[in-house]
Design a protein around this motif. Sequence first.
Motif, short mmCIF file in Angstrom:
data_model
loop_
_atom_site.label_atom_id
_atom_site.label_comp_id
_atom_site.label_asym_id
_atom_site.label_seq_id
_atom_site.Cartn_x
_atom_site.Cartn_y
_atom_site.Cartn_z
N VAL A 144 -0.84 6.10 0.14
CA VAL A 144 -0.93 4.68 0.51
C VAL A 144 0.44 4.03 0.34
CG1 VAL A 144 -3.35 4.58 -0.23
CG2 VAL A 144 -1.53 3.90 -1.83
N GLN A 145 0.56 2.84 0.92
CA GLN A 145 1.80 2.08 0.74
C GLN A 145 1.46 0.69 0.22
OE1 GLN A 145 4.17 1.40 4.29
NE2 GLN A 145 6.02 1.39 3.04
N CYS A 146 2.18 0.25 -0.80
CA CYS A 146 1.96 -1.08 -1.38
C CYS A 146 2.35 -2.14 -0.34
CB CYS A 146 2.81 -1.23 -2.64
SG CYS A 146 2.79 -2.89 -3.33
N LEU A 147 1.44 -3.08 -0.10
CA LEU A 147 1.71 -4.11 0.91
C LEU A 147 2.70 -5.15 0.40
CD1 LEU A 147 -1.85 -4.70 2.43
CD2 LEU A 147 0.10 -3.47 3.45
N ASN A 148 2.90 -5.17 -0.92
CA ASN A 148 3.83 -6.15 -1.49
C ASN A 148 5.26 -5.64 -1.52
OD1 ASN A 148 4.56 -8.59 -2.90
ND2 ASN A 148 4.71 -7.33 -4.74
N CYS A 149 5.49 -4.43 -2.08
CA CYS A 149 6.89 -3.97 -2.25
C CYS A 149 7.23 -2.75 -1.41
CB CYS A 149 7.18 -3.71 -3.73
SG CYS A 149 6.48 -2.17 -4.35
N GLY A 150 6.24 -2.10 -0.80
CA GLY A 150 6.54 -0.98 0.10
C GLY A 150 6.52 0.39 -0.55
N LEU A 151 6.25 0.48 -1.85
CA LEU A 151 6.21 1.79 -2.51
C LEU A 151 5.05 2.63 -1.95
CD1 LEU A 151 7.21 3.73 -4.76
CD2 LEU A 151 5.55 2.65 -6.30
N ALA A 152 5.36 3.89 -1.60
CA ALA A 152 4.32 4.82 -1.13
C ALA A 152 3.95 5.75 -2.27
CB ALA A 152 4.85 5.62 0.06
N TYR A 153 2.64 6.01 -2.42
CA TYR A 153 2.20 6.87 -3.53
C TYR A 153 0.82 7.43 -3.27
CZ TYR A 153 -0.10 2.49 -5.16
OH TYR A 153 -0.84 1.33 -5.26
N ALA A 154 0.49 8.48 -4.03
CA ALA A 154 -0.83 9.11 -3.93
C ALA A 154 -1.84 8.24 -4.65
CB ALA A 154 -0.79 10.50 -4.55
#
Length: 312
Positions: free
Chosen positions: A52-62
């Motif tokens: 997924v990708q954080c909609l606030n800061c853009g970090l992608a993670y499992a």
Amino acid sequence: MLHPAFEEIACNICGQQKTKIIYPSTLPQDLSLAVTERFAPADHAKGNDQIVQCLNCGLAYANPRMKADYIWQGYSDAVDTKYVTQAEERMRTFKRTIRIIEQYQPQKGKLLDIGCAAGFFLKVAKDAGWNVQGVEPNKGLATFGAARYDVPILSKNFLSSELEASAYDVVTFWDVLEHVPDPSAYIRESHRILKPGGFLFLNFPDFGSRLAQWSGQKWWFLSPVHIYYFNRQTISALLQKEKFAVQKINMHWQTLSLGYLFGKFADYNRFISKTGVALSKMLGMYRLPVRYYASQAMAIAQKPHTSYDKTH
Ligand SMILES: [Zn+2]
């Protein structure tokens, strides 16, 4: 229903929970795949949990992902046989890396390598005149490295190592940050143990690179063992949040043998991979060192000097 070994997690940089799905999961969301298979240190297992990708800061993670206890169990107990066969090639990469580090810290000093595996980098740094120390949770790699290269390696989780504050000139993370459950805590702890003015060097597979964009869900680095997918923006945001001054983010070149690289290429094209391995063996070039760029980047950051500096 989420399996009890798995959990939903918030963004590690900004703490928000709103995300969009980038890649669907291709792995079982239970314990049918052994944790030592999922979290083998270097020889990546195939597939990925939902990314997924954080909609606030853009970090992608499992997310969701396995709970941290399982992840640590995987790292501590996994046995990686292929990693140490590439000692010579990895040391070539590290010889170039130590020269880059010495551009920032020419007087050398105390260096801590976190997640040092079998200590290849420690060996290279020691030979270059540094006072070295390593931390490695994988028991097999830590024991092997300490004995083979005569370097001090703490077989522990970095966060529970209780290292001295403001004691190190340089802290390094090679192929580590994308693996750990809480990267913010790692960066924060690095800041605590670095001397003011000390440097942090780390590499990461750049999720924003053209190669990552172009290969999509077939990207080499997409693996259950990688639970974070940083790009230049998110790695900078993480470092700045933990009070580091980001100096530079470079492309990071590495060296591996030709045969090993062809073997890795199987994820993209099985025919080219098999033919390449066979050809390089036939021509006696399996061990030919090859310098390559596989969308890795290196970030260089500094713990700022305090306002009062004794040397002035
Ligand atoms: Zn975020």
